[in-house]
Design an enzyme around this catalytic site. Structure first.
Site, short mmCIF file in Angstrom:
data_model
loop_
_atom_site.label_atom_id
_atom_site.label_comp_id
_atom_site.label_asym_id
_atom_site.label_seq_id
_atom_site.Cartn_x
_atom_site.Cartn_y
_atom_site.Cartn_z
N GLU A 257 1.04 -1.43 0.04
CA GLU A 257 0.03 0.03 -0.03
C GLU A 257 0.88 1.12 -0.06
OE1 GLU A 257 -3.52 -2.08 2.82
OE2 GLU A 257 -1.73 -0.84 3.87
N THR B 54 -6.10 -0.61 3.03
CA THR B 54 -7.30 -1.32 2.54
C THR B 54 -8.16 -1.62 3.43
OG1 THR B 54 -5.79 -3.12 2.81
CG2 THR B 54 -5.70 -2.04 0.68
N GLU C 284 -6.24 -1.41 11.50
CA GLU C 284 -5.47 -0.23 12.33
C GLU C 284 -6.40 0.89 12.55
OE1 GLU C 284 -4.74 -1.51 9.05
OE2 GLU C 284 -3.33 -2.94 9.71
N ASP D 192 -11.89 -6.18 -0.52
CA ASP D 192 -13.06 -7.25 -0.42
C ASP D 192 -14.14 -6.95 0.07
OD1 ASP D 192 -10.79 -7.38 1.83
OD2 ASP D 192 -12.40 -8.18 2.61
N1 FMC Z 1 -10.94 -7.15 7.23
C1 FMC Z 1 -9.80 -6.66 8.02
N2 FMC Z 1 -8.66 -5.91 7.44
C2 FMC Z 1 -8.71 -5.90 5.95
C3 FMC Z 1 -9.76 -6.46 5.21
C4 FMC Z 1 -10.76 -7.11 5.92
N3 FMC Z 1 -11.73 -7.66 5.03
N4 FMC Z 1 -9.29 -6.15 3.93
N5 FMC Z 1 -8.21 -5.49 4.10
C5 FMC Z 1 -7.76 -5.29 5.26
C6 FMC Z 1 -6.75 -4.44 5.67
C7 FMC Z 1 -5.96 -4.47 7.25
O1 FMC Z 1 -6.17 -3.14 7.73
C8 FMC Z 1 -4.60 -4.99 7.15
O2 FMC Z 1 -3.63 -3.97 7.01
C9 FMC Z 1 -4.46 -5.68 5.89
O3 FMC Z 1 -5.32 -4.98 5.01
C10 FMC Z 1 -4.74 -7.21 5.94
O4 FMC Z 1 -4.06 -8.13 6.74
#
Ligand code: FMC
Length: 265
Positions: free
Chosen positions: A36, A114, A200, A223
């Protein structure tokens, strides 16, 4: 930012209103993953600072540069020393945010990254969200008042002009230390009324609130949590394309901030 949606106290008001009267000069971007971070680092021609001001031996990485009238620092918690993967999650995010504020004294924090999105709340892959507020979904303490502490609700710094001009979607962000979603997490996310879910945001919000630095949260959807595809697969599939969209959004946010006071955002 204010805890539990309450009005900020006098000291915070004084601090923010002082900073609100002059253009933002120093921005701190906090990003959890190298994938990222690098597109943003390259976009703004930031360079890695070898003597970052952080404690010796930590994996945290600081990139620095100037863009238009802004000094930009981007920090990334780096890779886990034994496992070699990005230090995602709340603990590294809190620590790197704390250390960066101490060293850099930024006017504004942007936590970019993300997130998972809920299609039931209107989210699609590639959408960019500006979080209105941030809370935890994996700190369940069913004792009166501790329950609220666990949720840890914090308001993002309000940026109505930025949101309008960039036509960003607005939603609540819920944070936990898992990529997947347990039934308990799901219930808490529903209670938090969240549209996006990350690992985060609430930790960055906690530290920003503690040290009275305004913070905003720019989250790109990799996602769909309430969709058919398994989260891990969808996340890995979309990560690179969505980080390109994230970089473009962060660039627009930075361009908008340039030359403006906090109160004009
Ligand atoms: N659930 C939680 N975190 C993420 C996510 C999801 N469905 N999609 N992308 C993320 C982010 C988180 O903040 C992490 O930094 C990383 O991407 C996934 O390990």
């Amino acid at each position: 930012m204010a805890p539990h949606g309450e009005k900020s106290d006098a000291a915070e008001d004084a601090m923010v209103s002082g900073a609100e009267k002059r253009p933002v000069s120093s921005v701190l971007i906090v990003i959890a993953m190298q994938t990222e971070a690098l597109p943003v680092v390259n976009k703004f021609n930031l360079t890695e600072v070898p003597d970052s001001g952080f404690p010796k031996g930590v994996p945290w990485v600081r990139y620095h540069g100037f863009y238009k009238d802004l000094e930009i620092n981007l920090v990334w918690p780096g890779k886990d020393e034994s496992l070699g993967v990005d230090c995602v999650g709340t603990a590294p995010a809190s620590l790197v945010t704390y250390a960066s504020i101490q060293v850099l004294q930024p006017d504004l924090i942007i936590n970019a990254g993300t997130a998972g999105g809920f299609k039931g709340k209107g989210a699609c892959v590639g959408d960019i969200y500006l979080a209105s507020d941030v809370a935890y979904h994996d700190r369940r303490i069913p004792i009166p008042v501790f329950d609220l502490y666990g949720v840890g609700l914090r308001l993002a710094y309000t940026t109505p002009s930025l949101q309008k001009e960039l036509e960003l979607k607005v939603g609540k962000l819920s944070t936990g230390n898992s990529l997947d979603m347990s039934p308990q997490d799901e219930a808490s996310i529903v209670a938090n009324d969240a549209t996006v879910k990350d690992m985060e945001g609430a930790a960055v919000a906690y530290v920003a609130d503690l040290l009275k630095v305004p913070a905003i949260f720019v989250k790109a959807v990799t996602d769909i949590v309430d969709g058919e595809k398994p989260t891990t697969e969808e996340f890995m599939q979309n990560l690179v394309a969505v980080t390109a969209a994230l970089e473009q959004a962060v660039t627009k946010v930075i361009d908008f901030i340039n030359g403006k006071c906090l109160s004009e955002l």
